[in-house]
Write a protein that holds these residues in place. Structure first.
Motif, PDB file in Angstrom:
ATOM      1  N   GLN A 155      88.199  46.199  59.253  1.00  0.00           N
ATOM      2  CA  GLN A 155      88.880  47.373  59.783  1.00  0.00           C
ATOM      3  C   GLN A 155      88.669  48.635  58.962  1.00  0.00           C
ATOM      4  N   TYR A 156      88.672  48.514  57.634  1.00  0.00           N
ATOM      5  CA  TYR A 156      88.674  49.699  56.789  1.00  0.00           C
ATOM      6  C   TYR A 156      87.368  49.964  56.045  1.00  0.00           C
ATOM      7  N   TYR A 157      86.551  48.951  55.861  1.00  0.00           N
ATOM      8  CA  TYR A 157      85.302  49.124  55.121  1.00  0.00           C
ATOM      9  C   TYR A 157      84.148  48.407  55.826  1.00  0.00           C
ATOM     10  N   PRO A 158      83.904  48.709  57.089  1.00  0.00           N
ATOM     11  CA  PRO A 158      82.853  47.998  57.829  1.00  0.00           C
ATOM     12  C   PRO A 158      81.467  48.138  57.196  1.00  0.00           C
ATOM     13  N   GLU A 159      81.269  49.181  56.386  1.00  0.00           N
ATOM     14  CA  GLU A 159      79.976  49.347  55.717  1.00  0.00           C
ATOM     15  C   GLU A 159      79.721  48.243  54.688  1.00  0.00           C
ATOM     16  N   LEU A 160      80.751  47.480  54.322  1.00  0.00           N
ATOM     17  CA  LEU A 160      80.600  46.388  53.358  1.00  0.00           C
ATOM     18  C   LEU A 160      80.393  45.024  54.020  1.00  0.00           C
ATOM     19  N   LEU A 161      80.393  44.977  55.343  1.00  0.00           N
ATOM     20  CA  LEU A 161      80.286  43.693  56.043  1.00  0.00           C
ATOM     21  C   LEU A 161      79.044  42.903  55.636  1.00  0.00           C
ATOM     22  N   GLY A 162      77.942  43.579  55.375  1.00  0.00           N
ATOM     23  CA  GLY A 162      76.720  42.894  54.962  1.00  0.00           C
ATOM     24  C   GLY A 162      76.837  42.198  53.614  1.00  0.00           C
ATOM     25  N   HIS A 163      77.846  42.566  52.844  1.00  0.00           N
ATOM     26  CA  HIS A 163      78.066  41.941  51.535  1.00  0.00           C
ATOM     27  C   HIS A 163      78.896  40.654  51.654  1.00  0.00           C
ATOM     28  N   LEU A 164      79.589  40.471  52.787  1.00  0.00           N
ATOM     29  CA  LEU A 164      80.435  39.283  52.940  1.00  0.00           C
ATOM     30  C   LEU A 164      79.590  38.021  53.062  1.00  0.00           C
ATOM     31  N   SER A 165      80.050  36.966  52.442  1.00  0.00           N
ATOM     32  CA  SER A 165      79.408  35.668  52.603  1.00  0.00           C
ATOM     33  C   SER A 165      79.530  35.236  54.057  1.00  0.00           C
ATOM     34  N   SER A 166      78.530  34.539  54.531  1.00  0.00           N
ATOM     35  CA  SER A 166      78.571  34.039  55.911  1.00  0.00           C
ATOM     36  C   SER A 166      79.302  32.695  56.015  1.00  0.00           C
ATOM     37  N   CYS A 167      79.716  32.139  54.872  1.00  0.00           N
ATOM     38  CA  CYS A 167      80.365  30.819  54.866  1.00  0.00           C
ATOM     39  C   CYS A 167      81.766  30.881  55.464  1.00  0.00           C
ATOM     40  N   LYS A 168      82.111  29.828  56.168  1.00  0.00           N
ATOM     41  CA  LYS A 168      83.463  29.715  56.701  1.00  0.00           C
ATOM     42  C   LYS A 168      84.433  29.394  55.567  1.00  0.00           C
ATOM     43  N   SER A 169      85.698  29.680  55.813  1.00  0.00           N
ATOM     44  CA  SER A 169      86.735  29.316  54.846  1.00  0.00           C
ATOM     45  C   SER A 169      86.891  27.800  54.833  1.00  0.00           C
ATOM     46  N   PRO A 170      87.542  27.244  53.814  1.00  0.00           N
ATOM     47  CA  PRO A 170      87.770  25.788  53.809  1.00  0.00           C
ATOM     48  C   PRO A 170      88.491  25.294  55.064  1.00  0.00           C
ATOM     49  N   GLN A 171      89.480  26.051  55.562  1.00  0.00           N
ATOM     50  CA  GLN A 171      90.167  25.646  56.787  1.00  0.00           C
ATOM     51  C   GLN A 171      89.175  25.500  57.937  1.00  0.00           C
ATOM     52  N   GLN A 172      88.343  26.499  58.112  1.00  0.00           N
ATOM     53  CA  GLN A 172      87.414  26.496  59.238  1.00  0.00           C
ATOM     54  C   GLN A 172      86.256  25.531  59.022  1.00  0.00           C
ATOM     55  N   MET A 173      85.870  25.325  57.784  1.00  0.00           N
ATOM     56  CA  MET A 173      84.822  24.342  57.512  1.00  0.00           C
ATOM     57  C   MET A 173      85.338  22.948  57.854  1.00  0.00           C
ATOM     58  N   PHE A 174      86.611  22.684  57.517  1.00  0.00           N
ATOM     59  CA  PHE A 174      87.186  21.391  57.893  1.00  0.00           C
ATOM     60  C   PHE A 174      87.215  21.255  59.417  1.00  0.00           C
ATOM     61  N   GLY A 175      87.647  22.310  60.108  1.00  0.00           N
ATOM     62  CA  GLY A 175      87.685  22.265  61.568  1.00  0.00           C
ATOM     63  C   GLY A 175      86.325  21.970  62.163  1.00  0.00           C
ATOM     64  N   ALA A 176      85.282  22.576  61.615  1.00  0.00           N
ATOM     65  CA  ALA A 176      83.921  22.333  62.098  1.00  0.00           C
ATOM     66  C   ALA A 176      83.515  20.877  61.869  1.00  0.00           C
ATOM     67  N   LEU A 177      83.874  20.327  60.716  1.00  0.00           N
ATOM     68  CA  LEU A 177      83.577  18.912  60.453  1.00  0.00           C
ATOM     69  C   LEU A 177      84.389  17.992  61.369  1.00  0.00           C
ATOM     70  N   ALA A 178      85.647  18.375  61.604  1.00  0.00           N
ATOM     71  CA  ALA A 178      86.517  17.552  62.456  1.00  0.00           C
ATOM     72  C   ALA A 178      85.980  17.454  63.883  1.00  0.00           C
ATOM     73  N   LYS A 179      85.368  18.537  64.344  1.00  0.00           N
ATOM     74  CA  LYS A 179      84.867  18.545  65.723  1.00  0.00           C
ATOM     75  C   LYS A 179      83.369  18.220  65.811  1.00  0.00           C
ATOM     76  N   GLY A 180      82.630  18.426  64.715  1.00  0.00           N
ATOM     77  CA  GLY A 180      81.188  18.241  64.766  1.00  0.00           C
ATOM     78  C   GLY A 180      80.680  16.969  64.107  1.00  0.00           C
ATOM     79  N   TYR A 181      81.351  16.500  63.077  1.00  0.00           N
ATOM     80  CA  TYR A 181      80.885  15.332  62.322  1.00  0.00           C
ATOM     81  C   TYR A 181      81.757  14.103  62.569  1.00  0.00           C
ATOM     82  N   LEU A 182      83.064  14.277  62.483  1.00  0.00           N
ATOM     83  CA  LEU A 182      83.990  13.160  62.642  1.00  0.00           C
ATOM     84  C   LEU A 182      83.813  12.406  63.967  1.00  0.00           C
TER      85      LEU A 182
END
Length: 181
Positions: free
Chosen positions: A98-125
């Protein structure tokens, strides 16, 4: 109500992940001394409520760190955008958007632990337990309400239709659920 409905549905395989903070804050809901560690009681209570499997978000926190490390090495090796900014806080990510969109390219593309677990729960489990991913119902117990927003982001879906994390409960909401039971 969505969690109660999923638990009572014989076709749903309901998994839950708990953030580390929950094991030391849930006790306060039951008049225990602040900071009391209730890990065993928490797992037993979640199983008694009817969750099929109980997981600790610490596991996917470790996976997130490994993936972030790999991403950083790739950025360094390939002239990627530095510094790399990483955060497991959806509030922080929202702030940057919202406030610093010019920094978006600096953000890691990795999901948070919550979302990484969700991806494993639906994709691997589902492959490991021979279930249709659409019959996996993934619940997170988190200390922060911003995690609800994160789970509802459009990109947090294993198939663009079904969310990786179906419901996020706060520690207090879990306390209410336990008291209802």
């Amino acid at each position: 109500e969505k969690v109660w409905k999923a638990i009572s549905d014989p076709n749903k395989y309901v998994v839950v992940q708990t953030a580390p903070a929950v094991r030391v804050s849930l006790g306060e809901e039951f008049d225990m001394e602040p900071g009391s560690i209730v890990t065993g009681k928490l797992v037993a209570a979640l199983k008694a409520l009817g969750f099929d499997q109980v997981f600790d978000t610490d596991f996917t926190a470790d996976l997130t760190i490994i993936e972030e490390g790999n991403e950083l090495l790739q950025r360094i090796s390939n002239g990627g955008k530095l510094p790399m900014i990483t955060s497991c806080s959806p509030g922080w990510i929202n702030f940057i958007e919202q406030y610093y969109p010019e920094l978006l390219g600096h953000l890691s593309s990795c999901k948070s632990p919550q979302q990484m677990f969700g991806a494993l729960a639906k994709g691997y489990l589902p492959q490991k337990i021979d279930k249709d991913p659409k019959n996996i119902f993934s619940v997170s117990i988190m200390p922060c309400t911003a995690k609800k927003f994160e789970a509802n982001r459009a990109e947090m879906s294993f198939d663009k239709e079904n969310p990786d994390v179906d419901v996020v409960l706060t520690t207090r909401e879990l306390g209410r659920m336990l008291k209802q039971a």
